[in-house]
Write an enzyme that holds these catalytic residues in place. Structure first.
Site, PDB file in Angstrom:
ATOM      1  CB  SER A  98       2.851  -4.918   5.482  1.00 36.68           C
ATOM      2  OG  SER A  98       3.957  -4.555   6.224  1.00 36.68           O
ATOM      3  CB  CYS A 246      12.398 -14.469   0.621  1.00 33.62           C
ATOM      4  SG  CYS A 246      12.403 -16.185   0.123  1.00 33.62           S
ATOM      5  CD  GLN A 287      15.356  33.003   7.783  1.00 32.75           C
ATOM      6  OE1 GLN A 287      15.978  32.628   8.772  1.00 32.75           O
ATOM      7  NE2 GLN A 287      15.772  33.998   7.029  1.00 32.75           N
ATOM      8  CB  ILE A 345       5.009  21.572   9.359  1.00 29.49           C
ATOM      9  CG1 ILE A 345       6.517  21.726   9.159  1.00 29.49           C
ATOM     10  CG2 ILE A 345       4.233  22.535   8.458  1.00 29.49           C
ATOM     11  CD1 ILE A 345       7.003  21.405   7.758  1.00 29.49           C
ATOM     12  CD  GLU A 371      11.066  -7.639   4.939  1.00 24.93           C
ATOM     13  OE1 GLU A 371      12.107  -8.218   4.564  1.00 24.93           O
ATOM     14  OE2 GLU A 371       9.931  -7.901   4.506  1.00 24.93           O
ATOM     15  CG  PHE A 391      26.293  -9.367  12.208  1.00 24.38           C
ATOM     16  CD1 PHE A 391      25.255  -8.460  12.222  1.00 24.38           C
ATOM     17  CD2 PHE A 391      26.918  -9.649  11.000  1.00 24.38           C
ATOM     18  CE1 PHE A 391      24.835  -7.844  11.056  1.00 24.38           C
ATOM     19  CE2 PHE A 391      26.507  -9.049   9.835  1.00 24.38           C
ATOM     20  CZ  PHE A 391      25.467  -8.139   9.860  1.00 24.38           C
TER      21      PHE A 391
END
Ligand code: TGC
Ligand code: FAD
Length: 392
Positions: A98, A246, A287, A345, A371, A391
Protein backbone atom coordinates in the site's frame (compact mmCIF):
# COMPACT_ATOMS: atom_id res chain seq x y z
CA UNK A 1 6.37 -21.17 10.83
CA UNK A 2 8.71 -18.79 9.01
CA UNK A 3 7.75 -17.94 5.45
CA UNK A 4 11.41 -17.21 4.66
CA UNK A 5 11.75 -20.75 3.30
CA UNK A 6 9.12 -19.66 0.79
CA UNK A 7 8.93 -21.56 -2.52
CA UNK A 8 7.07 -19.43 -5.05
CA UNK A 9 4.39 -21.44 -6.86
CA UNK A 10 4.75 -21.41 -10.65
CA UNK A 11 2.54 -24.23 -11.89
CA UNK A 12 2.32 -23.08 -15.52
CA UNK A 13 6.00 -22.10 -15.80
CA UNK A 14 4.98 -18.46 -16.07
CA UNK A 15 8.56 -17.53 -15.16
CA UNK A 16 9.41 -18.34 -18.78
CA UNK A 17 7.33 -15.29 -19.74
CA UNK A 18 9.66 -13.02 -17.74
CA UNK A 19 12.94 -11.50 -18.86
CA UNK A 20 16.18 -11.91 -16.93
CA UNK A 21 15.81 -8.31 -15.80
CA UNK A 22 12.33 -9.05 -14.38
CA UNK A 23 13.77 -11.97 -12.43
CA UNK A 24 16.66 -9.91 -11.04
CA UNK A 25 14.27 -7.20 -9.87
CA UNK A 26 11.95 -9.77 -8.31
CA UNK A 27 14.81 -11.48 -6.50
CA UNK A 28 16.11 -8.21 -5.08
CA UNK A 29 12.70 -7.34 -3.66
CA UNK A 30 12.03 -10.91 -2.45
CA UNK A 31 15.35 -11.00 -0.59
CA UNK A 32 14.66 -7.61 0.94
CA UNK A 33 11.19 -8.71 2.09
CA UNK A 34 12.71 -11.84 3.68
CA UNK A 35 15.32 -9.75 5.44
CA UNK A 36 13.48 -6.57 6.38
CA UNK A 37 9.73 -7.29 6.44
CA UNK A 38 8.99 -10.89 7.43
CA UNK A 39 10.90 -10.75 10.75
CA UNK A 40 9.12 -7.61 12.03
CA UNK A 41 5.72 -7.48 10.38
CA UNK A 42 3.62 -9.55 12.77
CA UNK A 43 4.84 -7.44 15.67
CA UNK A 44 4.12 -4.18 13.80
CA UNK A 45 0.65 -5.47 13.01
CA UNK A 46 -0.05 -6.58 16.58
CA UNK A 47 1.08 -3.15 17.80
CA UNK A 48 -0.94 -1.33 15.11
CA UNK A 49 2.17 0.53 13.94
CA UNK A 50 3.48 1.33 10.48
CA UNK A 51 7.19 0.39 10.31
CA UNK A 52 8.40 3.81 9.17
CA UNK A 53 12.05 2.77 9.19
CA UNK A 54 11.33 0.79 6.00
CA UNK A 55 10.39 3.83 3.91
CA UNK A 56 13.88 4.91 2.88
CA UNK A 57 14.84 1.27 2.27
CA UNK A 58 11.87 0.97 -0.10
CA UNK A 59 13.17 4.07 -1.86
CA UNK A 60 16.64 2.55 -2.13
CA UNK A 61 15.12 -0.61 -3.57
CA UNK A 62 13.49 1.33 -6.42
CA UNK A 63 9.97 0.51 -5.19
CA UNK A 64 8.78 4.12 -5.45
CA UNK A 65 7.85 5.15 -8.99
CA UNK A 66 9.67 2.28 -10.71
CA UNK A 67 8.14 3.19 -14.08
CA UNK A 68 8.82 6.94 -13.71
CA UNK A 69 11.72 8.16 -15.91
CA UNK A 70 15.12 8.14 -14.24
CA UNK A 71 15.58 11.86 -14.88
CA UNK A 72 12.94 12.37 -12.16
CA UNK A 73 14.43 9.76 -9.83
CA UNK A 74 12.40 6.80 -11.11
CA UNK A 75 13.88 3.57 -12.44
CA UNK A 76 12.66 3.47 -16.09
CA UNK A 77 11.16 0.03 -15.48
CA UNK A 78 8.32 -1.54 -17.43
CA UNK A 79 4.88 -2.38 -16.10
CA UNK A 80 5.63 -6.05 -15.46
CA UNK A 81 8.56 -5.05 -13.24
CA UNK A 82 6.20 -2.73 -11.36
CA UNK A 83 3.76 -5.61 -10.93
CA UNK A 84 6.43 -8.00 -9.71
CA UNK A 85 7.62 -5.46 -7.13
CA UNK A 86 4.05 -5.11 -5.84
CA UNK A 87 3.68 -8.90 -5.70
CA UNK A 88 6.83 -9.34 -3.64
CA UNK A 89 5.99 -6.49 -1.27
CA UNK A 90 2.50 -7.84 -0.63
CA UNK A 91 3.90 -11.28 0.15
CA UNK A 92 5.45 -9.39 3.06
CA UNK A 93 2.29 -7.46 3.91
CA UNK A 94 -0.41 -5.45 2.14
CA UNK A 95 0.59 -2.41 4.22
CA UNK A 96 4.05 -2.35 2.63
CA UNK A 97 2.56 -2.70 -0.85
CA UNK A 98 0.00 0.00 0.00
CA UNK A 99 2.78 2.40 0.95
CA UNK A 100 4.52 1.75 -2.38
CA UNK A 101 1.24 1.86 -4.37
CA UNK A 102 0.23 5.22 -2.97
CA UNK A 103 3.68 6.74 -3.31
CA UNK A 104 4.13 5.46 -6.88
CA UNK A 105 0.73 5.42 -8.58
CA UNK A 106 -1.24 7.95 -6.58
CA UNK A 107 1.37 10.61 -5.79
CA UNK A 108 4.37 10.40 -8.13
CA UNK A 109 2.30 9.39 -11.15
CA UNK A 110 -0.15 12.36 -11.04
CA UNK A 111 2.72 14.79 -10.49
CA UNK A 112 4.56 13.23 -13.44
CA UNK A 113 1.51 13.01 -15.71
CA UNK A 114 -0.47 16.13 -14.81
CA UNK A 115 2.11 18.39 -13.11
CA UNK A 116 4.37 21.18 -14.32
CA UNK A 117 8.08 20.64 -15.00
CA UNK A 118 8.84 22.63 -11.81
CA UNK A 119 6.55 20.34 -9.77
CA UNK A 120 8.22 17.24 -11.24
CA UNK A 121 11.70 18.55 -10.43
CA UNK A 122 10.71 19.67 -6.96
CA UNK A 123 8.89 16.58 -5.71
CA UNK A 124 9.62 13.45 -7.75
CA UNK A 125 13.28 12.80 -6.86
CA UNK A 126 12.57 13.20 -3.13
CA UNK A 127 9.47 10.99 -3.31
CA UNK A 128 11.47 8.35 -5.22
CA UNK A 129 14.06 8.19 -2.44
CA UNK A 130 11.45 8.11 0.32
CA UNK A 131 12.69 11.45 1.62
CA UNK A 132 9.16 12.75 1.17
CA UNK A 133 6.06 10.66 1.92
CA UNK A 134 2.89 11.11 -0.12
CA UNK A 135 -0.86 10.61 0.32
CA UNK A 136 -3.84 10.70 -2.07
CA UNK A 137 -7.10 12.27 -0.97
CA UNK A 138 -10.13 11.35 -3.03
CA UNK A 139 -12.60 9.62 -0.67
CA UNK A 140 -14.73 11.78 1.63
CA UNK A 141 -16.86 10.82 4.63
CA UNK A 142 -20.00 10.92 2.46
CA UNK A 143 -18.51 10.07 -0.95
CA UNK A 144 -16.65 6.78 -1.30
CA UNK A 145 -17.75 4.76 -4.33
CA UNK A 146 -19.18 7.94 -5.82
CA UNK A 147 -16.22 10.35 -5.71
CA UNK A 148 -17.83 12.60 -8.33
CA UNK A 149 -20.19 13.84 -5.59
CA UNK A 150 -17.28 15.24 -3.50
CA UNK A 151 -17.91 18.46 -1.60
CA UNK A 152 -14.31 19.53 -0.89
CA UNK A 153 -13.85 22.89 -2.62
CA UNK A 154 -11.19 25.28 -3.83
CA UNK A 155 -12.08 28.89 -4.28
CA UNK A 156 -9.96 31.19 -6.45
CA UNK A 157 -8.65 34.10 -4.34
CA UNK A 158 -6.39 35.71 -6.93
CA UNK A 159 -2.88 34.69 -5.89
CA UNK A 160 -3.97 31.48 -4.10
CA UNK A 161 -6.80 28.96 -3.69
CA UNK A 162 -8.73 28.60 -0.46
CA UNK A 163 -9.29 24.91 0.28
CA UNK A 164 -12.15 23.66 2.49
CA UNK A 165 -13.50 20.19 3.19
CA UNK A 166 -12.22 16.82 4.33
CA UNK A 167 -10.99 13.47 3.07
CA UNK A 168 -11.46 10.17 4.89
CA UNK A 169 -9.69 6.78 4.96
CA UNK A 170 -6.46 8.15 3.52
CA UNK A 171 -3.38 5.90 3.51
CA UNK A 172 -0.31 7.70 4.94
CA UNK A 173 -2.44 10.75 5.87
CA UNK A 174 -0.78 11.57 9.18
CA UNK A 175 2.76 10.79 8.04
CA UNK A 176 2.59 12.45 4.61
CA UNK A 177 4.69 15.45 3.64
CA UNK A 178 2.67 16.03 0.46
CA UNK A 179 -0.91 15.06 -0.33
CA UNK A 180 -2.52 15.00 -3.75
CA UNK A 181 -5.98 16.37 -2.98
CA UNK A 182 -8.93 16.34 -5.38
CA UNK A 183 -11.42 19.19 -4.96
CA UNK A 184 -14.04 21.04 -6.98
CA UNK A 185 -13.27 24.56 -8.22
CA UNK A 186 -15.64 27.52 -8.52
CA UNK A 187 -17.05 25.98 -11.74
CA UNK A 188 -17.56 22.64 -9.87
CA UNK A 189 -14.83 20.98 -11.94
CA UNK A 190 -12.61 18.46 -10.11
CA UNK A 191 -8.97 19.63 -9.89
CA UNK A 192 -5.85 18.15 -8.30
CA UNK A 193 -3.66 20.07 -5.86
CA UNK A 194 -0.42 19.40 -4.00
CA UNK A 195 -1.05 20.18 -0.34
CA UNK A 196 1.96 20.29 1.94
CA UNK A 197 2.23 19.32 5.58
CA UNK A 198 2.29 22.38 7.82
CA UNK A 199 0.03 24.57 5.68
CA UNK A 200 -2.11 26.60 8.09
CA UNK A 201 -5.56 25.09 8.65
CA UNK A 202 -4.52 21.61 7.45
CA UNK A 203 -4.67 18.71 9.92
CA UNK A 204 -4.38 14.95 9.41
CA UNK A 205 -5.67 12.90 12.36
CA UNK A 206 -4.94 9.16 12.45
CA UNK A 207 -7.77 6.59 12.32
CA UNK A 208 -7.15 4.08 15.12
CA UNK A 209 -8.60 0.70 16.17
CA UNK A 210 -8.52 -0.85 12.69
CA UNK A 211 -8.74 -4.64 12.48
CA UNK A 212 -7.33 -4.56 8.94
CA UNK A 213 -4.13 -3.09 7.52
CA UNK A 214 -2.99 -2.59 11.09
CA UNK A 215 0.58 -1.92 10.04
CA UNK A 216 -0.51 0.81 7.62
CA UNK A 217 -1.14 4.41 8.62
CA UNK A 218 -4.68 5.54 7.71
CA UNK A 219 -6.21 8.89 8.54
CA UNK A 220 -8.22 11.93 7.59
CA UNK A 221 -7.22 15.11 5.77
CA UNK A 222 -9.07 18.12 7.13
CA UNK A 223 -8.92 21.52 5.40
CA UNK A 224 -10.13 24.62 7.18
CA UNK A 225 -9.51 27.65 4.96
CA UNK A 226 -6.13 26.34 3.81
CA UNK A 227 -4.30 28.80 1.52
CA UNK A 228 -2.77 26.75 -1.30
CA UNK A 229 -0.42 28.63 -3.65
CA UNK A 230 -1.57 28.60 -7.28
CA UNK A 231 1.65 26.92 -8.36
CA UNK A 232 0.49 23.82 -6.43
CA UNK A 233 -2.36 23.13 -8.86
CA UNK A 234 -1.85 20.18 -11.25
CA UNK A 235 -2.57 22.04 -14.49
CA UNK A 236 -2.91 19.22 -16.99
CA UNK A 237 -6.12 17.48 -15.97
CA UNK A 238 -9.70 18.41 -15.21
CA UNK A 239 -12.58 16.24 -14.01
CA UNK A 240 -12.88 12.79 -12.46
CA UNK A 241 -10.69 11.36 -15.21
CA UNK A 242 -7.67 12.76 -13.26
CA UNK A 243 -7.98 10.70 -10.08
CA UNK A 244 -9.42 7.70 -11.96
CA UNK A 245 -6.37 7.58 -14.26
CA UNK A 246 -4.18 7.33 -11.15
CA UNK A 247 -6.47 4.63 -9.77
CA UNK A 248 -6.05 2.59 -12.94
CA UNK A 249 -2.32 2.46 -12.26
CA UNK A 250 -2.77 1.59 -8.58
CA UNK A 251 -5.47 -1.04 -9.26
CA UNK A 252 -3.12 -2.69 -11.75
CA UNK A 253 -0.44 -2.89 -9.03
CA UNK A 254 -2.96 -4.37 -6.58
CA UNK A 255 -3.96 -7.07 -9.08
CA UNK A 256 -0.31 -8.21 -8.98
CA UNK A 257 0.26 -7.48 -5.31
CA UNK A 258 -2.43 -9.72 -3.88
CA UNK A 259 -0.94 -12.71 -5.70
CA UNK A 260 2.01 -12.31 -3.31
CA UNK A 261 -0.29 -12.62 -0.28
CA UNK A 262 -1.99 -15.65 -1.85
CA UNK A 263 1.35 -17.32 -2.68
CA UNK A 264 2.53 -16.84 0.90
CA UNK A 265 -0.64 -18.45 2.28
CA UNK A 266 -0.64 -21.32 -0.21
CA UNK A 267 3.03 -22.17 0.21
CA UNK A 268 2.86 -22.02 4.02
CA UNK A 269 -0.25 -24.25 4.11
CA UNK A 270 1.26 -26.72 1.64
CA UNK A 271 4.45 -27.09 3.67
CA UNK A 272 2.49 -27.45 6.91
CA UNK A 273 0.14 -30.06 5.44
CA UNK A 274 3.07 -32.30 4.56
CA UNK A 275 4.45 -32.11 8.10
CA UNK A 276 1.31 -32.21 10.25
CA UNK A 277 0.32 -35.75 11.21
CA UNK A 278 -3.24 -36.72 12.19
CA UNK A 279 -4.69 -40.23 12.17
CA UNK A 280 -1.06 -41.38 11.68
CA UNK A 281 -0.86 -39.70 8.26
CA UNK A 282 0.18 -36.27 6.96
CA UNK A 283 -2.94 -34.16 6.54
CA UNK A 284 -1.74 -33.56 2.93
CA UNK A 285 -2.81 -37.14 2.20
CA UNK A 286 -6.49 -36.46 2.90
CA UNK A 287 -8.67 -35.72 -0.12
CA UNK A 288 -10.29 -32.69 1.49
CA UNK A 289 -6.89 -31.07 2.16
CA UNK A 290 -5.87 -31.80 -1.42
CA UNK A 291 -9.09 -30.25 -2.71
CA UNK A 292 -8.27 -27.03 -0.89
CA UNK A 293 -4.65 -26.97 -2.09
CA UNK A 294 -5.54 -27.94 -5.67
CA UNK A 295 -8.17 -25.21 -5.90
CA UNK A 296 -5.75 -22.66 -4.46
CA UNK A 297 -2.98 -23.38 -6.95
CA UNK A 298 -5.50 -23.37 -9.82
CA UNK A 299 -6.76 -19.91 -8.85
CA UNK A 300 -3.24 -18.54 -8.21
CA UNK A 301 -2.14 -19.81 -11.62
CA UNK A 302 -5.11 -18.16 -13.38
CA UNK A 303 -4.38 -14.92 -11.54
CA UNK A 304 -0.70 -15.02 -12.55
CA UNK A 305 -1.59 -15.42 -16.22
CA UNK A 306 -4.20 -12.67 -16.03
CA UNK A 307 -1.76 -10.08 -14.69
CA UNK A 308 1.04 -11.10 -17.01
CA UNK A 309 -1.22 -10.47 -20.02
CA UNK A 310 -2.48 -7.24 -18.48
CA UNK A 311 1.14 -6.15 -17.99
CA UNK A 312 1.89 -6.77 -21.66
CA UNK A 313 -1.14 -4.69 -22.61
CA UNK A 314 -0.08 -1.91 -20.25
CA UNK A 315 3.44 -1.94 -21.67
CA UNK A 316 1.81 -1.38 -25.08
CA UNK A 317 -0.53 1.26 -23.58
CA UNK A 318 -3.54 -0.85 -24.61
CA UNK A 319 -4.99 -1.97 -21.25
CA UNK A 320 -8.46 -0.52 -20.68
CA UNK A 321 -9.70 0.63 -17.25
CA UNK A 322 -12.34 -2.13 -17.42
CA UNK A 323 -9.69 -4.81 -18.03
CA UNK A 324 -7.82 -3.52 -14.98
CA UNK A 325 -11.04 -3.62 -12.91
CA UNK A 326 -11.56 -7.26 -13.87
CA UNK A 327 -8.06 -8.22 -12.71
CA UNK A 328 -8.27 -6.22 -9.47
CA UNK A 329 -11.64 -7.76 -8.61
CA UNK A 330 -10.75 -11.33 -9.53
CA UNK A 331 -7.34 -11.41 -7.90
CA UNK A 332 -8.28 -9.77 -4.59
CA UNK A 333 -11.19 -12.18 -4.09
CA UNK A 334 -8.92 -15.05 -5.09
CA UNK A 335 -6.34 -14.01 -2.47
CA UNK A 336 -8.97 -13.60 0.24
CA UNK A 337 -10.38 -17.08 -0.50
CA UNK A 338 -6.87 -18.59 -0.51
CA UNK A 339 -6.08 -16.96 2.87
CA UNK A 340 -9.29 -18.36 4.39
CA UNK A 341 -8.75 -21.89 3.04
CA UNK A 342 -5.06 -21.90 3.99
CA UNK A 343 -5.95 -20.91 7.54
CA UNK A 344 -8.34 -23.86 7.75
CA UNK A 345 -5.62 -26.29 6.67
CA UNK A 346 -3.46 -25.19 9.58
CA UNK A 347 -6.27 -25.51 12.14
CA UNK A 348 -5.91 -23.71 15.46
CA UNK A 349 -2.27 -22.80 14.87
CA UNK A 350 -3.45 -20.87 11.83
CA UNK A 351 -5.09 -18.19 13.95
CA UNK A 352 -1.81 -17.21 15.61
CA UNK A 353 0.74 -14.62 14.55
CA UNK A 354 3.22 -17.46 14.00
CA UNK A 355 1.50 -17.91 10.65
CA UNK A 356 0.65 -15.19 8.11
CA UNK A 357 -2.93 -16.22 7.26
CA UNK A 358 -5.00 -14.04 9.58
CA UNK A 359 -2.85 -11.00 8.91
CA UNK A 360 -3.22 -11.39 5.14
CA UNK A 361 -6.92 -12.20 5.47
CA UNK A 362 -7.66 -9.13 7.59
CA UNK A 363 -5.55 -6.93 5.29
CA UNK A 364 -7.38 -8.20 2.22
CA UNK A 365 -10.71 -7.05 3.70
CA UNK A 366 -9.44 -3.51 3.09
CA UNK A 367 -7.91 -4.34 -0.26
CA UNK A 368 -11.26 -5.71 -1.48
CA UNK A 369 -12.84 -2.38 -0.44
CA UNK A 370 -10.32 0.27 -1.40
CA UNK A 371 -9.47 1.37 -4.94
CA UNK A 372 -13.09 0.52 -5.82
CA UNK A 373 -15.09 -2.15 -4.00
CA UNK A 374 -15.58 -5.68 -5.31
CA UNK A 375 -19.11 -4.81 -6.43
CA UNK A 376 -18.12 -1.52 -8.09
CA UNK A 377 -15.58 -3.39 -10.23
CA UNK A 378 -18.24 -5.92 -11.19
CA UNK A 379 -20.47 -3.04 -12.29
CA UNK A 380 -17.59 -1.59 -14.33
CA UNK A 381 -17.33 -4.92 -16.18
CA UNK A 382 -21.11 -5.03 -16.56
CA UNK A 383 -21.17 -1.53 -18.03
CA UNK A 384 -18.28 -2.35 -20.35
CA UNK A 385 -19.88 -5.46 -21.84
CA UNK A 386 -23.49 -4.25 -22.03
CA UNK A 387 -23.09 -0.53 -22.60
CA UNK A 388 -25.60 0.02 -19.77
CA UNK A 389 -24.68 1.84 -16.54
CA UNK A 390 -26.01 0.20 -13.37
CA UNK A 391 -24.38 2.52 -10.78
CA UNK A 392 -27.41 4.80 -10.53
P1 TGC B 1 -17.64 8.19 -15.15
O1 TGC B 1 -18.62 9.11 -15.80
O2 TGC B 1 -17.71 6.73 -15.44
O3 TGC B 1 -16.15 8.67 -15.47
C1 TGC B 1 -15.75 10.02 -15.34
C2 TGC B 1 -14.57 10.27 -16.25
O4 TGC B 1 -13.47 9.43 -15.87
C3 TGC B 1 -13.10 8.54 -16.96
N1 TGC B 1 -12.76 7.25 -16.32
C4 TGC B 1 -11.51 6.80 -16.20
N2 TGC B 1 -10.34 7.29 -16.64
C5 TGC B 1 -9.21 6.59 -16.33
N3 TGC B 1 -9.23 5.47 -15.62
C6 TGC B 1 -10.39 4.95 -15.14
N4 TGC B 1 -10.37 3.84 -14.39
C7 TGC B 1 -11.60 5.62 -15.45
N5 TGC B 1 -12.90 5.40 -15.15
C8 TGC B 1 -13.60 6.40 -15.71
C9 TGC B 1 -14.33 8.47 -17.83
O5 TGC B 1 -13.98 8.12 -19.16
C10 TGC B 1 -14.82 9.90 -17.72
O6 TGC B 1 -13.95 10.72 -18.49
P2 TGC B 1 -14.49 12.06 -19.24
O7 TGC B 1 -13.25 12.64 -19.84
O8 TGC B 1 -15.50 11.55 -20.23
O9 TGC B 1 -15.11 12.90 -18.17
O10 TGC B 1 -17.74 8.47 -13.58
P3 TGC B 1 -18.85 8.11 -12.51
O11 TGC B 1 -19.04 9.30 -11.63
O12 TGC B 1 -20.06 7.50 -13.15
O13 TGC B 1 -18.10 7.00 -11.61
C11 TGC B 1 -17.82 5.77 -12.09
C12 TGC B 1 -17.16 4.86 -11.03
C13 TGC B 1 -18.17 4.40 -9.99
C14 TGC B 1 -16.67 3.65 -11.77
C15 TGC B 1 -15.98 5.52 -10.35
O14 TGC B 1 -16.30 6.69 -9.76
C16 TGC B 1 -15.23 4.62 -9.41
O15 TGC B 1 -14.28 3.96 -9.83
N6 TGC B 1 -15.56 4.53 -8.04
C17 TGC B 1 -14.74 3.85 -7.08
C18 TGC B 1 -13.99 4.89 -6.28
C19 TGC B 1 -12.60 4.47 -5.94
O16 TGC B 1 -12.02 3.56 -6.53
N7 TGC B 1 -12.00 5.15 -4.97
C20 TGC B 1 -10.65 4.87 -4.61
C21 TGC B 1 -10.10 5.94 -3.71
S1 TGC B 1 -8.33 5.90 -3.56
C22 TGC B 1 -7.98 4.53 -2.68
O17 TGC B 1 -8.79 3.73 -2.33
C23 TGC B 1 -6.56 4.34 -2.39
S2 TGC B 1 -6.18 2.96 -1.42
C24 TGC B 1 -4.52 3.05 -1.57
C25 TGC B 1 -3.75 1.99 -0.90
O18 TGC B 1 -3.55 2.06 0.34
O19 TGC B 1 -3.20 1.10 -1.61
P1 FAD C 1 -19.45 3.04 0.08
O1 FAD C 1 -19.21 3.75 -1.18
O2 FAD C 1 -20.35 3.70 1.09
O3 FAD C 1 -20.02 1.60 -0.25
C1 FAD C 1 -20.64 0.76 0.75
C2 FAD C 1 -21.19 -0.47 0.04
O4 FAD C 1 -22.16 -0.07 -0.94
C3 FAD C 1 -20.11 -1.25 -0.71
O5 FAD C 1 -20.35 -2.63 -0.57
C4 FAD C 1 -20.31 -0.83 -2.16
O6 FAD C 1 -19.90 -1.82 -3.08
C5 FAD C 1 -21.84 -0.63 -2.20
N1 FAD C 1 -22.21 0.30 -3.28
C6 FAD C 1 -21.91 1.61 -3.38
N2 FAD C 1 -22.43 2.12 -4.51
C7 FAD C 1 -23.05 1.09 -5.15
C8 FAD C 1 -23.75 0.97 -6.39
N3 FAD C 1 -23.90 1.99 -7.21
N4 FAD C 1 -24.26 -0.24 -6.71
C9 FAD C 1 -24.06 -1.33 -5.90
N5 FAD C 1 -23.42 -1.26 -4.72
C10 FAD C 1 -22.91 -0.07 -4.37
N6 FAD C 1 -9.38 6.54 -0.30
C11 FAD C 1 -8.58 7.52 -0.79
O7 FAD C 1 -9.03 8.45 -1.45
N7 FAD C 1 -7.22 7.48 -0.57
C12 FAD C 1 -6.64 6.49 0.16
O8 FAD C 1 -5.42 6.49 0.33
C13 FAD C 1 -7.48 5.47 0.71
N8 FAD C 1 -6.93 4.51 1.49
C14 FAD C 1 -7.76 3.61 2.12
C15 FAD C 1 -7.22 2.73 3.08
C16 FAD C 1 -8.06 1.85 3.75
C17 FAD C 1 -7.47 0.96 4.80
C18 FAD C 1 -9.43 1.79 3.45
C19 FAD C 1 -10.33 0.81 4.13
C20 FAD C 1 -9.98 2.66 2.52
C21 FAD C 1 -9.14 3.60 1.86
N9 FAD C 1 -9.68 4.55 0.97
C22 FAD C 1 -8.87 5.53 0.44
C23 FAD C 1 -11.12 4.64 0.77
C24 FAD C 1 -11.68 3.60 -0.19
O9 FAD C 1 -11.32 3.87 -1.50
C25 FAD C 1 -13.21 3.57 0.00
O10 FAD C 1 -13.44 2.96 1.25
C26 FAD C 1 -13.91 2.82 -1.11
O11 FAD C 1 -13.83 3.50 -2.34
C27 FAD C 1 -15.40 2.55 -0.77
O12 FAD C 1 -16.02 3.70 -0.28
P2 FAD C 1 -16.85 3.62 1.10
O13 FAD C 1 -16.02 2.95 2.12
O14 FAD C 1 -17.35 4.99 1.40
O15 FAD C 1 -18.08 2.67 0.80
Amino acid sequence: MSTIRFIAPDYYLADELLTDEHKIIRKAVRDWVNRAVIPIIDDACQKHEFPKHLIKELGGLGAFGPYIPSKYGGADMDQISYGLIMQELERGDSSIRSMASVQSSLVMYPIYKFGTEEQRQKYLPLLAKGELIGAFGLTEPNHGSDPGGMITRISDKGDHYLLNGSKMWITNASIADVSIVWAKDDEKIIRGLIVEKGMEGFTAPEITKKWSLRSSSTGELVFDNVKVPKENLLPDVKGLRGPLTCLSSARYGIAWGVIGAAMDCYDTALQYSKERIQFKKPIASFQLTQKKLAEMITEITKAQLLVWRLGVLRNEDRATPAQISMAKRNNVKMALDVAREARQIVGAMGITGDFPFMRHMMNLESVITYEGTHDIHLLITGEDITGETAFF
